[in-house]
Write an enzyme that holds these catalytic residues in place. Structure first.
Site, PDB file in Angstrom:
ATOM      1  N   LYS A 248       8.849  -1.528  -9.740  1.00  0.00           N
ATOM      2  CA  LYS A 248       8.425  -1.349  -8.345  1.00  0.00           C
ATOM      3  C   LYS A 248       9.676  -1.176  -7.479  1.00  0.00           C
ATOM      4  O   LYS A 248      10.528  -2.054  -7.420  1.00  0.00           O
ATOM      5  CB  LYS A 248       7.621  -2.571  -7.883  1.00  0.00           C
ATOM      6  CG  LYS A 248       7.323  -2.589  -6.377  1.00  0.00           C
ATOM      7  CD  LYS A 248       6.472  -3.791  -5.950  1.00  0.00           C
ATOM      8  CE  LYS A 248       6.295  -3.848  -4.427  1.00  0.00           C
ATOM      9  NZ  LYS A 248       5.507  -5.016  -3.985  1.00  0.00           N
ATOM     10  N   ASP A 253       9.405  -3.235   2.507  1.00  0.00           N
ATOM     11  CA  ASP A 253       7.954  -3.443   2.606  1.00  0.00           C
ATOM     12  C   ASP A 253       7.605  -4.075   3.948  1.00  0.00           C
ATOM     13  O   ASP A 253       7.660  -5.289   4.104  1.00  0.00           O
ATOM     14  CB  ASP A 253       7.472  -4.330   1.443  1.00  0.00           C
ATOM     15  CG  ASP A 253       5.959  -4.516   1.452  1.00  0.00           C
ATOM     16  OD1 ASP A 253       5.281  -3.805   2.223  1.00  0.00           O
ATOM     17  OD2 ASP A 253       5.466  -5.366   0.675  1.00  0.00           O
ATOM     18  N   LYS A 260       3.072  -6.822   8.082  1.00  0.00           N
ATOM     19  CA  LYS A 260       3.397  -8.228   7.819  1.00  0.00           C
ATOM     20  C   LYS A 260       3.824  -8.919   9.112  1.00  0.00           C
ATOM     21  O   LYS A 260       4.427  -8.277   9.973  1.00  0.00           O
ATOM     22  CB  LYS A 260       4.582  -8.311   6.849  1.00  0.00           C
ATOM     23  CG  LYS A 260       4.282  -7.992   5.414  1.00  0.00           C
ATOM     24  CD  LYS A 260       5.556  -8.116   4.574  1.00  0.00           C
ATOM     25  CE  LYS A 260       5.325  -7.719   3.131  1.00  0.00           C
ATOM     26  NZ  LYS A 260       4.411  -8.610   2.392  1.00  0.00           N
ATOM     27  N   ASP A 271      12.160  -5.762  -2.147  1.00  0.00           N
ATOM     28  CA  ASP A 271      10.943  -5.295  -2.801  1.00  0.00           C
ATOM     29  C   ASP A 271      11.180  -4.135  -3.773  1.00  0.00           C
ATOM     30  O   ASP A 271      10.228  -3.608  -4.352  1.00  0.00           O
ATOM     31  CB  ASP A 271       9.903  -4.916  -1.726  1.00  0.00           C
ATOM     32  CG  ASP A 271       8.487  -5.273  -2.146  1.00  0.00           C
ATOM     33  OD1 ASP A 271       8.328  -6.117  -3.042  1.00  0.00           O
ATOM     34  OD2 ASP A 271       7.540  -4.692  -1.573  1.00  0.00           O
ATOM     35  N   ASP A 330      -0.590  -3.462   2.529  1.00  0.00           N
ATOM     36  CA  ASP A 330       0.500  -4.341   2.092  1.00  0.00           C
ATOM     37  C   ASP A 330       0.438  -4.622   0.588  1.00  0.00           C
ATOM     38  O   ASP A 330       1.368  -5.180   0.027  1.00  0.00           O
ATOM     39  CB  ASP A 330       0.448  -5.649   2.898  1.00  0.00           C
ATOM     40  CG  ASP A 330       1.728  -6.448   2.774  1.00  0.00           C
ATOM     41  OD1 ASP A 330       2.723  -5.884   2.268  1.00  0.00           O
ATOM     42  OD2 ASP A 330       1.737  -7.629   3.190  1.00  0.00           O
ATOM     43  N   GLU A 332       0.895  -2.609  -1.769  1.00  0.00           N
ATOM     44  CA  GLU A 332       1.349  -1.258  -2.109  1.00  0.00           C
ATOM     45  C   GLU A 332       1.990  -1.162  -3.488  1.00  0.00           C
ATOM     46  O   GLU A 332       1.992  -0.088  -4.101  1.00  0.00           O
ATOM     47  CB  GLU A 332       2.346  -0.774  -1.045  1.00  0.00           C
ATOM     48  CG  GLU A 332       3.790  -1.274  -1.181  1.00  0.00           C
ATOM     49  CD  GLU A 332       3.957  -2.795  -1.071  1.00  0.00           C
ATOM     50  OE1 GLU A 332       3.059  -3.441  -0.492  1.00  0.00           O
ATOM     51  OE2 GLU A 332       4.948  -3.324  -1.583  1.00  0.00           O
ATOM     52  N   ARG A 334       1.182  -2.233  -6.466  1.00  0.00           N
ATOM     53  CA  ARG A 334       0.294  -1.828  -7.566  1.00  0.00           C
ATOM     54  C   ARG A 334      -0.006  -0.331  -7.518  1.00  0.00           C
ATOM     55  O   ARG A 334      -0.278   0.284  -8.549  1.00  0.00           O
ATOM     56  CB  ARG A 334      -0.994  -2.670  -7.521  1.00  0.00           C
ATOM     57  CG  ARG A 334      -1.791  -2.488  -6.254  1.00  0.00           C
ATOM     58  CD  ARG A 334      -2.741  -3.651  -5.999  1.00  0.00           C
ATOM     59  NE  ARG A 334      -2.023  -4.887  -5.653  1.00  0.00           N
ATOM     60  CZ  ARG A 334      -2.631  -6.026  -5.316  1.00  0.00           C
ATOM     61  NH1 ARG A 334      -3.941  -6.108  -5.279  1.00  0.00           N
ATOM     62  NH2 ARG A 334      -1.907  -7.091  -5.017  1.00  0.00           N
TER      63      ARG A 334
HETATM   64  N1  BES Z   1       6.138  -7.338  -1.648  1.00  0.00           N
HETATM   65  C1  BES Z   1       5.015  -8.175  -1.476  1.00  0.00           C
HETATM   66  C2  BES Z   1       5.020  -9.401  -2.372  1.00  0.00           C
HETATM   67  C3  BES Z   1       6.130 -10.396  -2.177  1.00  0.00           C
HETATM   68  C4  BES Z   1       5.906 -11.556  -1.464  1.00  0.00           C
HETATM   69  C5  BES Z   1       7.367 -10.201  -2.768  1.00  0.00           C
HETATM   70  C6  BES Z   1       6.933 -12.486  -1.325  1.00  0.00           C
HETATM   71  C7  BES Z   1       8.386 -11.116  -2.599  1.00  0.00           C
HETATM   72  C8  BES Z   1       8.173 -12.266  -1.896  1.00  0.00           C
HETATM   73  C9  BES Z   1       3.722  -7.389  -1.772  1.00  0.00           C
HETATM   74  O1  BES Z   1       3.769  -6.021  -1.566  1.00  0.00           O
HETATM   75  C10 BES Z   1       2.677  -7.930  -0.862  1.00  0.00           C
HETATM   76  O2  BES Z   1       2.824  -7.815   0.304  1.00  0.00           O
HETATM   77  N2  BES Z   1       1.656  -8.512  -1.458  1.00  0.00           N
HETATM   78  C11 BES Z   1       0.596  -9.073  -0.734  1.00  0.00           C
HETATM   79  C12 BES Z   1      -0.668  -8.672  -1.453  1.00  0.00           C
HETATM   80  C13 BES Z   1      -1.921  -8.992  -0.705  1.00  0.00           C
HETATM   81  C14 BES Z   1      -2.030  -8.125   0.544  1.00  0.00           C
HETATM   82  C15 BES Z   1      -3.074  -8.753  -1.634  1.00  0.00           C
HETATM   83  C16 BES Z   1       0.772 -10.583  -0.746  1.00  0.00           C
HETATM   84  O3  BES Z   1       1.217 -11.130  -1.746  1.00  0.00           O
HETATM   85  O4  BES Z   1       0.480 -11.204   0.274  1.00  0.00           O
HETATM   86 ZN    ZN Z   2       5.655  -5.159  -1.742  1.00  0.00          ZN
HETATM   87 ZN    ZN Z   3       3.320  -5.412   0.441  1.00  0.00          ZN
END
Ligand code: BES
Ligand code: ZN
Ligand code: ZN
Length: 485
Positions: A248, A253, A260, A271, A330, A332, A334
């Protein structure tokens, strides 16, 4: 990086500014130095480091005592070496007497030295004028070991420096400010840091469109820096199997339109840590000459909100042909990985491993030092977990449940749902989504490194503040394991 060599010299005769002396909790102390160390507060308690003048007891003018457990593991030695190196600020040469019992332990010490010596100074302005303002760099390190005359030991030390260089490369990329490492720049940087044995091809946004990479394009379309896919190919003649690595690579992000909150965005330059890890590991595997073919896919985009961004409610058509209903921009990672995984399947790899800072839920479940491992094949998952143990990275297996597969397949509009509105088991849902893009029967493992990829606290042992290079060492060990078969 310092030059690390091996020597059969004894602690008393080692020629260096500082003798780093490992003291095990059950050691009989040298009488003279022991008294001085006790006087300076050395008790041998875990993680302790105390420096004293050697007063002629050994050749080196200063002794740095490092507390070790009675029976240190390779990881104990790796950490002790890293901790000592960080305490050696302003020192040009050091000799490490940590009493390694095996060649593996020698390599761990060398790794700890290189990883602990890491610093990211590119954005510090150069101090003008006085020489005293320039940082002194640790140039030469000798590891004291009875194995010094054995070829396998010198090779292990050289290999350790290749591994550490890869980890430090991944750290550099993560530490770059996200405005300076946008998708085209990151793709070019990967290409620039490759080696001749690895062929690098970059797909730009036009090619991505021609190749139906709807996931990568959908995530990248809100940014004015277009997305990229980087393919790294290492195919030695003696390859015994073919490993595909998918990473990834979200250079920043913001969350996109599902933006966010400010505090969660602060570290989101990390990210792209998964793409950094697979690219650096592929190059290291080639430099080590491992007899395994590796195809790396770095799926690179910037996730930004704008008039052209993907909206919640949009449907994307992925490389595999599957359609995906987007509910939360968010989630993204996957989406970009889905295209990379489809390409890995098309490449007919024997094993597929992806690495991603994928879910906050993985941090909630396992904390900041342990990555989650999920997948479709018990043997491969075990090999990943075993590799992580040898490499000194902490990883833990989580399941992909039927419940999550049901939810992934529950879209009324498209083939798949991208997002589960209930946050419970977010790491499992994400992995269930990814599994939809793996060819039936191909062993696949998914590493969610969201916790360990970035250290927003202080440095400890060989782990610096900022990018950690999480995943790199485990991937290289895994490639060693798979190429031994
Ligand atoms: N990049 C984030 C995940 C992340 C969180 C990485 C903390 C490093 C530290 C990912 O893209 C994300 O935002 N995931 C969301 C998914 C949700 C919207 C289903 C999350 O984990 O809140
Ligand atoms: Zn992310
Ligand atoms: Zn994200």
């Amino acid at each position: 990086m310092p030059t690390v060599s091996l020597t059969t010299a004894k602690p008393t005769t080692a020629d260096a500014e500082v003798l780093v002396l490992g003291i095990r909790s059950d050691d009989d102390r040298d009488v003279q130095l022991g008294e001085l160390l006790t006087l300076m507060g050395f008790t041998g308690e875990k993680n302790q480091i105390v420096s004293v003048p050697s007063n002629g007891t050994v050749k080196a003018p200063r002794v740095m005592a490092v507390a070790l457990p009675a029976e240190p593991t390779a990881e104990d030695l790796r950490r002790a070496a890293g901790r000592a190196v960080r305490a050696l600020k302003g020192v040009k040469s050091a000799a490490f007497a940590l009493h390694p019992a095996t060649v593996e332990e020698v390599a761990a010490i060398a790794e700890g030295i290189h990883l602990g010596a890491y610093a990211f100074n590119q954005y510090k302005s150069k101090k003008k004028g006085k020489k005293a303002d320039q940082p002194v760099e640790l140039g030469k390190v000798a590891i004291l070991s009875a194995f010094a005359r054995q070829k396998i030991a010198t090779k292990a030390v050289d290999d350790a420096s290749v591994v550490a260089q890869a980890v430090n490369m991944a750290r550099d990329w993560v530490n770059m400010p996200p405005g300076d490492l946008r998708p085209p720049t990151f793709a070019q940087a990967i290409s620039d840091h490759s080696v001749p044995a690895v062929k690098v091809t970059i797909w730009d946004e036009k090619r991505l469109a021609k190749e139906n990479c709807g996931g990568i394009l959908g995530v990248g379309q809100g940014s004015d820096a277009p997305p990229r896919l980087v393919r790294l190919t290492y195919s030695p003649e003696n390859a015994v199997s073919h490993l595909a690595l998918v990473g990834k690579g979200i250079t920043f992000d913001s969350g996109g339109l599902s933006i966010k909150p400010g505090a969660s965005m602060q570290t989101m330059k990390c990210d792209m840590g998964g793409a950094a890890a697979i690219a650096a590991a592929t190059v290291a595997i080639a430099r080590l000459g491992l007899p395994i073919a590796v195809t790396g896919f770095a799926c690179i985009a910037e996730n930004m909100p704008s008039g052209s961004a993907t909206r919640p409610g949009d449907v994307l058509t992925m490389r595999s042909g599957a359609t995906v209903e987007v509910h939360n921009t968010d989630a993204e990672g996957r989406l970009v990985l889905a295209d990379g995984l489809a390409l890995a399947g098309e490449a007919k790899a024997d094993h597929i491993v992806d690495v991603a800072t994928l879910t906050g839920a993985a941090v909630v479940a396992l904390g900041n030092y342990t990555s989650a491992v999920l997948g479709n094949n018990g043997d491969l998952i075990q090999q990943v977990v075993d590799s992580s143990l040898t490499a000194g990275e902490s990883m833990w297996h989580l399941p992909i449940t039927e419940e999550m597969q049901g939810l992934v397949r529950s879209s009324n509009l498209a083939d798949l749902r991208q997002h589960n509105p209930k946050p419970a088991g977010g790491t499992l849902f994400a992995a269930a989504f990814l599994r939809e893009f793996i060819p039936e029967g191909t062993p696949w493992a998914h590493l969610d490194i969201a916790g360990p990829a970035f250290n927003d606290g202080g440095a400890s042992d060989y782990t610096p503040t900022g990018g950690t290079g999480a995943g790199v060492r485990t991937l290289i060990k895994l490639a060693e394991t798979l190429s031994a078969k």
